[in-house]
Design a protein around this motif. Structure first.
Motif, mmCIF file in Angstrom:
data_model
loop_
_atom_site.group_PDB
_atom_site.id
_atom_site.type_symbol
_atom_site.label_atom_id
_atom_site.label_comp_id
_atom_site.label_asym_id
_atom_site.label_seq_id
_atom_site.Cartn_x
_atom_site.Cartn_y
_atom_site.Cartn_z
ATOM 1 N N GLY A 84 53.692 163.094 -79.331
ATOM 2 C CA GLY A 84 53.259 161.711 -79.399
ATOM 3 C C GLY A 84 53.152 161.096 -78.023
ATOM 4 N N VAL A 85 52.173 160.235 -77.867
ATOM 5 C CA VAL A 85 51.937 159.540 -76.603
ATOM 6 C C VAL A 85 52.247 158.056 -76.763
ATOM 7 C CG1 VAL A 85 50.228 158.947 -74.859
ATOM 8 C CG2 VAL A 85 50.164 161.210 -75.967
ATOM 9 N N ALA A 86 51.606 157.426 -77.739
ATOM 10 C CA ALA A 86 51.770 155.994 -77.968
ATOM 11 C C ALA A 86 51.459 155.688 -79.418
ATOM 12 C CB ALA A 86 50.854 155.185 -77.053
ATOM 13 N N ALA A 87 52.162 154.725 -79.977
ATOM 14 C CA ALA A 87 51.971 154.338 -81.374
ATOM 15 C C ALA A 87 51.899 152.831 -81.488
ATOM 16 C CB ALA A 87 53.106 154.877 -82.237
ATOM 17 N N ILE A 88 51.223 152.373 -82.533
ATOM 18 C CA ILE A 88 51.094 150.942 -82.753
ATOM 19 C C ILE A 88 51.149 150.652 -84.240
ATOM 20 C CG2 ILE A 88 48.564 151.016 -82.812
ATOM 21 C CD1 ILE A 88 48.634 148.285 -81.290
ATOM 22 N N TYR A 89 51.807 149.559 -84.580
ATOM 23 C CA TYR A 89 51.862 149.085 -85.952
ATOM 24 C C TYR A 89 50.830 147.968 -86.036
ATOM 25 C CZ TYR A 89 53.894 147.267 -90.284
ATOM 26 O OH TYR A 89 54.095 146.841 -91.569
ATOM 27 N N THR A 90 49.726 148.235 -86.728
ATOM 28 C CA THR A 90 48.584 147.331 -86.656
ATOM 29 C C THR A 90 48.869 145.954 -87.250
ATOM 30 O OG1 THR A 90 47.708 148.183 -88.746
ATOM 31 C CG2 THR A 90 46.978 149.263 -86.727
ATOM 32 N N ASP A 91 49.803 145.869 -88.163
ATOM 33 C CA ASP A 91 50.147 144.583 -88.758
ATOM 34 C C ASP A 91 51.223 143.914 -87.903
ATOM 35 O OD1 ASP A 91 51.547 143.459 -91.941
ATOM 36 O OD2 ASP A 91 50.454 142.404 -90.369
ATOM 37 N N GLY A 92 50.797 143.330 -86.800
ATOM 38 C CA GLY A 92 51.753 142.697 -85.910
ATOM 39 C C GLY A 92 51.644 143.151 -84.473
ATOM 40 N N GLY A 93 51.213 144.403 -84.269
ATOM 41 C CA GLY A 93 50.964 144.870 -82.918
ATOM 42 C C GLY A 93 52.139 145.484 -82.186
ATOM 43 N N ALA A 94 53.236 145.736 -82.866
ATOM 44 C CA ALA A 94 54.357 146.388 -82.190
ATOM 45 C C ALA A 94 53.932 147.753 -81.681
ATOM 46 C CB ALA A 94 55.529 146.526 -83.151
ATOM 47 N N GLY A 124 54.997 153.443 -68.362
ATOM 48 C CA GLY A 124 54.240 152.229 -68.089
ATOM 49 C C GLY A 124 52.801 152.446 -67.662
ATOM 50 N N ARG A 125 52.315 153.666 -67.698
ATOM 51 C CA ARG A 125 50.967 153.951 -67.205
ATOM 52 C C ARG A 125 49.889 153.761 -68.280
ATOM 53 N NH1 ARG A 125 50.338 159.316 -66.063
ATOM 54 N NH2 ARG A 125 51.969 159.831 -67.573
ATOM 55 N N PHE A 126 50.255 153.826 -69.547
ATOM 56 C CA PHE A 126 49.288 153.747 -70.650
ATOM 57 C C PHE A 126 49.538 152.487 -71.479
ATOM 58 C CE2 PHE A 126 49.306 158.704 -71.066
ATOM 59 C CZ PHE A 126 48.826 158.802 -69.762
ATOM 60 N N THR A 127 48.465 151.991 -72.091
ATOM 61 C CA THR A 127 48.567 150.863 -72.997
ATOM 62 C C THR A 127 47.780 151.162 -74.269
ATOM 63 O OG1 THR A 127 48.746 149.294 -71.164
ATOM 64 C CG2 THR A 127 48.166 148.403 -73.316
ATOM 65 N N ILE A 128 48.452 151.075 -75.411
ATOM 66 C CA ILE A 128 47.785 151.268 -76.698
ATOM 67 C C ILE A 128 47.449 149.896 -77.280
ATOM 68 C CG2 ILE A 128 49.957 151.350 -78.010
ATOM 69 C CD1 ILE A 128 48.623 153.430 -79.849
ATOM 70 N N SER A 129 46.281 149.809 -77.898
ATOM 71 C CA SER A 129 45.879 148.556 -78.527
ATOM 72 C C SER A 129 44.968 148.862 -79.703
ATOM 73 C CB SER A 129 45.168 147.642 -77.525
ATOM 74 O OG SER A 129 44.000 148.257 -77.020
ATOM 75 N N HIS A 130 44.772 147.858 -80.544
ATOM 76 C CA HIS A 130 43.962 148.045 -81.740
ATOM 77 C C HIS A 130 43.147 146.795 -82.015
ATOM 78 C CE1 HIS A 130 43.278 148.142 -86.184
ATOM 79 N NE2 HIS A 130 42.934 149.376 -85.874
ATOM 80 N N ASP A 131 41.876 146.982 -82.264
ATOM 81 C CA ASP A 131 40.987 145.881 -82.620
ATOM 82 C C ASP A 131 40.741 145.964 -84.118
ATOM 83 O OD1 ASP A 131 38.714 144.266 -83.165
ATOM 84 O OD2 ASP A 131 38.100 144.396 -81.071
ATOM 85 N N ASN A 132 41.359 145.070 -84.870
ATOM 86 C CA ASN A 132 41.234 145.126 -86.331
ATOM 87 C C ASN A 132 39.806 144.898 -86.798
ATOM 88 O OD1 ASN A 132 43.945 145.701 -86.903
ATOM 89 N ND2 ASN A 132 44.504 143.552 -86.793
ATOM 90 N N ALA A 133 39.096 144.001 -86.133
ATOM 91 C CA ALA A 133 37.724 143.691 -86.545
ATOM 92 C C ALA A 133 36.807 144.892 -86.350
ATOM 93 C CB ALA A 133 37.207 142.492 -85.767
ATOM 94 N N LYS A 134 37.014 145.607 -85.261
ATOM 95 C CA LYS A 134 36.177 146.779 -84.966
ATOM 96 C C LYS A 134 36.757 148.051 -85.561
ATOM 97 C CE LYS A 134 34.304 144.967 -80.627
ATOM 98 N NZ LYS A 134 34.148 145.189 -79.165
ATOM 99 N N LYS A 135 37.965 147.968 -86.114
ATOM 100 C CA LYS A 135 38.642 149.145 -86.678
ATOM 101 C C LYS A 135 38.696 150.259 -85.643
ATOM 102 C CE LYS A 135 37.182 147.871 -91.313
ATOM 103 N NZ LYS A 135 36.364 148.226 -92.492
#
Length: 125
Positions: A48-58, A67-78
């Motif tokens: 695993g590298v990075a994980a995100i809980y889409t309902d809330g963004g944790a 600290g070199r990577f950032t995971i994010s999610h765009d719900n509208a664009k899925k």
């Protein structure tokens, strides 16, 4: 059934940056709660590298991210993203996107029920 397609991989020099994307399609009526990026090199286990809980963004990161990577999610664009900076040769791997339908944040493979085919990241020194 959810389909995931990764993009954005490539070859960069150490210290460079890349942004990976993972587009979700298919049974979009099914809510995706947890998503993650994994990576794998030949003859080694997927990690695993990075994980995100889409309902809330944790978010949750592997220790080696430092600290070199950032995971994010765009719900509208899925679409799931992984912004990677200060890349090192040790980051060279096939990167996979995964999604699941549980309230889970982590890297347990059993919590993910859809996987992409991967995108290759190669970092040269």
């Amino acid at each position: 059934q959810v389909q995931l397609v990764e993009s954005g991989g490539g070859s960069v020099q150490a210290g460079g940056s890349l942004r990976l994307s993972c587009a979700a399609s298919g049974n979009t009526g099914k809510i995706i709660y947890n998503m993650a990026w994994f990576r794998q090199v030949p003859e080694k286990e997927r990690e695993g590298v990075a994980a995100i809980y889409t309902d809330g963004g944790a978010t949750y990161y592997a220790d080696f991210v430092e600290g070199r990577f950032t995971i994010s999610h765009d719900n509208a664009k899925k679409t799931l993203y992984l912004q990677m900076s200060n890349l090192k040769p040790g980051d060279t791997a096939m990167y996979y996107c995964a999604s699941g339908s549980t309230a889970y944040l982590g890297f347990d493979l059993d919590e993910f029920n859809a996987w992409g085919r991967g995108t290759q990241v190669t970092v040269s020194s």
